[in-house]
Design an enzyme around this catalytic site. Sequence first.
Site, PDB file in Angstrom:
ATOM      1  N   HIS A  13      -4.986  -2.215   1.833  1.00 57.95           N
ATOM      2  CA  HIS A  13      -4.494  -3.316   1.009  1.00 57.95           C
ATOM      3  C   HIS A  13      -3.132  -3.738   1.577  1.00 57.95           C
ATOM      4  O   HIS A  13      -2.416  -2.914   2.133  1.00 57.95           O
ATOM      5  CB  HIS A  13      -4.326  -2.764  -0.409  1.00 57.95           C
ATOM      6  CG  HIS A  13      -4.030  -3.771  -1.469  1.00 57.95           C
ATOM      7  ND1 HIS A  13      -2.769  -4.271  -1.675  1.00 57.95           N
ATOM      8  CD2 HIS A  13      -4.828  -4.349  -2.405  1.00 57.95           C
ATOM      9  CE1 HIS A  13      -2.807  -5.121  -2.700  1.00 57.95           C
ATOM     10  NE2 HIS A  13      -4.040  -5.187  -3.152  1.00 57.95           N
ATOM     11  N   ASP A  24      -2.805   5.877  -0.767  1.00 54.81           N
ATOM     12  CA  ASP A  24      -2.785   4.771  -1.719  1.00 54.81           C
ATOM     13  C   ASP A  24      -3.949   5.032  -2.673  1.00 54.81           C
ATOM     14  O   ASP A  24      -5.105   4.785  -2.347  1.00 54.81           O
ATOM     15  CB  ASP A  24      -2.957   3.440  -0.975  1.00 54.81           C
ATOM     16  CG  ASP A  24      -3.128   2.265  -1.932  1.00 54.81           C
ATOM     17  OD1 ASP A  24      -3.204   2.494  -3.155  1.00 54.81           O
ATOM     18  OD2 ASP A  24      -3.191   1.118  -1.441  1.00 54.81           O
ATOM     19  N   GLN A  83      -7.267   2.786  -6.139  1.00 53.65           N
ATOM     20  CA  GLN A  83      -8.685   2.709  -6.494  1.00 53.65           C
ATOM     21  C   GLN A  83      -9.272   4.093  -6.732  1.00 53.65           C
ATOM     22  O   GLN A  83     -10.366   4.212  -7.280  1.00 53.65           O
ATOM     23  CB  GLN A  83      -9.478   1.980  -5.397  1.00 53.65           C
ATOM     24  CG  GLN A  83      -9.001   0.570  -5.113  1.00 53.65           C
ATOM     25  CD  GLN A  83      -9.178  -0.351  -6.311  1.00 53.65           C
ATOM     26  OE1 GLN A  83      -9.993  -0.109  -7.197  1.00 53.65           O
ATOM     27  NE2 GLN A  83      -8.393  -1.418  -6.353  1.00 53.65           N
ATOM     28  N   LYS A 107      -4.634  -0.327 -13.489  1.00 50.69           N
ATOM     29  CA  LYS A 107      -6.052  -0.175 -13.124  1.00 50.69           C
ATOM     30  C   LYS A 107      -6.657   1.046 -13.807  1.00 50.69           C
ATOM     31  O   LYS A 107      -7.839   1.338 -13.661  1.00 50.69           O
ATOM     32  CB  LYS A 107      -6.187  -0.020 -11.605  1.00 50.69           C
ATOM     33  CG  LYS A 107      -5.704  -1.239 -10.823  1.00 50.69           C
ATOM     34  CD  LYS A 107      -5.925  -1.021  -9.343  1.00 50.69           C
ATOM     35  CE  LYS A 107      -4.994  -1.812  -8.472  1.00 50.69           C
ATOM     36  NZ  LYS A 107      -5.418  -3.184  -8.248  1.00 50.69           N
ATOM     37  N   CYS A 155      -6.555  -9.132  -0.779  1.00 55.24           N
ATOM     38  CA  CYS A 155      -5.355  -8.568  -0.168  1.00 55.24           C
ATOM     39  C   CYS A 155      -5.695  -7.661   1.014  1.00 55.24           C
ATOM     40  O   CYS A 155      -4.957  -6.699   1.284  1.00 55.24           O
ATOM     41  CB  CYS A 155      -4.493  -7.800  -1.173  1.00 55.24           C
ATOM     42  SG  CYS A 155      -3.885  -8.831  -2.493  1.00 55.24           S
TER      43      CYS A 155
END
Lengths: 405, 156
Positions: free
Chosen positions: A121, A198, A201, A224, A362
């Site tokens: 991303h 990261d 998700q 999220k 993104c």
Amino acid sequence: MNINNIKKQFPIFNNKVHNNDLVYLDSANSSQKPQMVVDRIYDFYTKEFSNVGRSVHYLAVAATNLYENTRIMMQKYINAKDPNEIVFTKGATEAINLVANTFGQKFLREGDEILLTELEHHSNYVPWHYLRKLKGVKINFAEINNDGEITIESIEKSITPKTKMIAITHLSNVTGAILPIKEITSLAHSKNIPILIDGCQGAPHLKLDMQDIDCDFYAISCHKMYGPTGLGVLYAKKKWLDTLPPYQGGGGMIREVKKEGISFGDLPNKYEAGTMATAQVIAFGESIKFLNQIGIENIEKHESELTKYGEEVLRKNNSVKLVGNPKNKGSVLSFTLDGIHAHDIATILDEDGVAIRAGHHCCQILHDKLGLSATARASLGVYNTKDDLDKLNESIYKCKKIFDR
Amino acid sequence: MDLKELYQEIILDHGKNPRNLRKTENFNKDAKGHNPLCGDKVHIFLKIDENKNISDISFEGSGCAISMASASIMTDLMKEKKEKEVKELIEDFLKMIKESPEMKTKIISENEKTKLMSLSGVKQYPMRVKCATLAWHTLTSAMNNSQEETNTEKFD
Ligand SMILES: Cc1ncc(COP(=O)(O)O)c(C=O)c1O
């Protein structure tokens, strides 16, 4: 686990979109919020509000305890060793910027290399890009395979003696590929390279155990995870937070301030300058409760079944091309339709109350690599059902019908 | 608002088979435009003769049906127009897309106006307005010899 009962906890689904029931398939972008999280924000502001960590009065002490309680809940949720390894930020973006900035300042020199992947991303690329300009570091990208996965071999091949940091996604927000982060971490550590994951998700969908993964940094986006916007979490091993310089300067993060100089406060205050997103942190405690009540294992199982069902349904639809085919896949279904641009798809689906995202999500590097200017993406959350995926599929047929007139 | 109004036949026709999708030989003005939100891209080429007439106009690019149709219909209309007329048309079109219920210009026929009005369906879809206006903003840049890439995020 009863999805209808879970869905009932999300007030957004009481509303209609263009006179249709909402089919929300954009949770990778941001998830909807359960009532308990919304209520917590309201209750805090109406009954308990005060700034934290500043005053000695009753409300200030109570608010500080609530705020710190979320830190402890988060520590337990991801199995961190110490609550001080949890730093609140304004989002995952700020968490990654914090690491890139402070680690770059202290440890990186001209010619040093940072290893990312083609799946990243922009939030896990642009912060490192600054160091290109500032320090003359080089950025390398581990390449995806034909299924849109990053394998351990691809990472191994891209590591050089100059690699000083590896920063990779846990779960691709486009192809859905789940990276073997534990194995990659162990590979990185065998070469004395720190690793940042990261986890935007990963965190809402997968069980997290920092002791098991053993990564140095893990960035989380609370909005999220059924939590409020304006909030993220940086997990970092204490040895790093002790060693790295502060990120932003301001009130709350200092010990002593004199005209000649300043000394900085201890963890966790060192990285939390200024008034923080207090209400959001406190409400995020409810998101963790919500996840714990259902159980992340149950969420994983439910979403994994739905993803398989979604893939099956879309594969039968001849006009749909799925993007990526990873073996270990999270609940993201990106696709293209022959001759119909993703934004036209999203507009037509929206008319039926089906909310998806269209664009490059993104991830321009990845889309360039795939030779696609835009993709459509349906992504799942705990409240989704097979019915939602059937509606998605019906709407896609309608799209074709409109365009094939 | 019915989706069919947005995706009218004329838009689908131009969107799927854009006219003037090529590169003008010996063009003397050009500009690139980009809609970062959607990834729509357009590159407009102009050949303006000594009488300030547009003797040819074409474009290259990729994007959604709305942005492609808009560029296609626009380039069709601008051929053989004078520079001054082009500016007036752009202004009138952008006004129509943003606020005005109709186009006021006398330069083009009612029939041609109807074609342009078919793009007004985007008014109901605020995020898509930029798709319809990208080619037009980019044409302005080309006329002004602007070197900077037109970016729809900088408008409105
Ligand atoms: C993989 C990934 N990384 C980073 C981000 C940015 O997170 P945040 O919105 O918390 O800054 C997102 C969310 O858009 C994401 O999907």
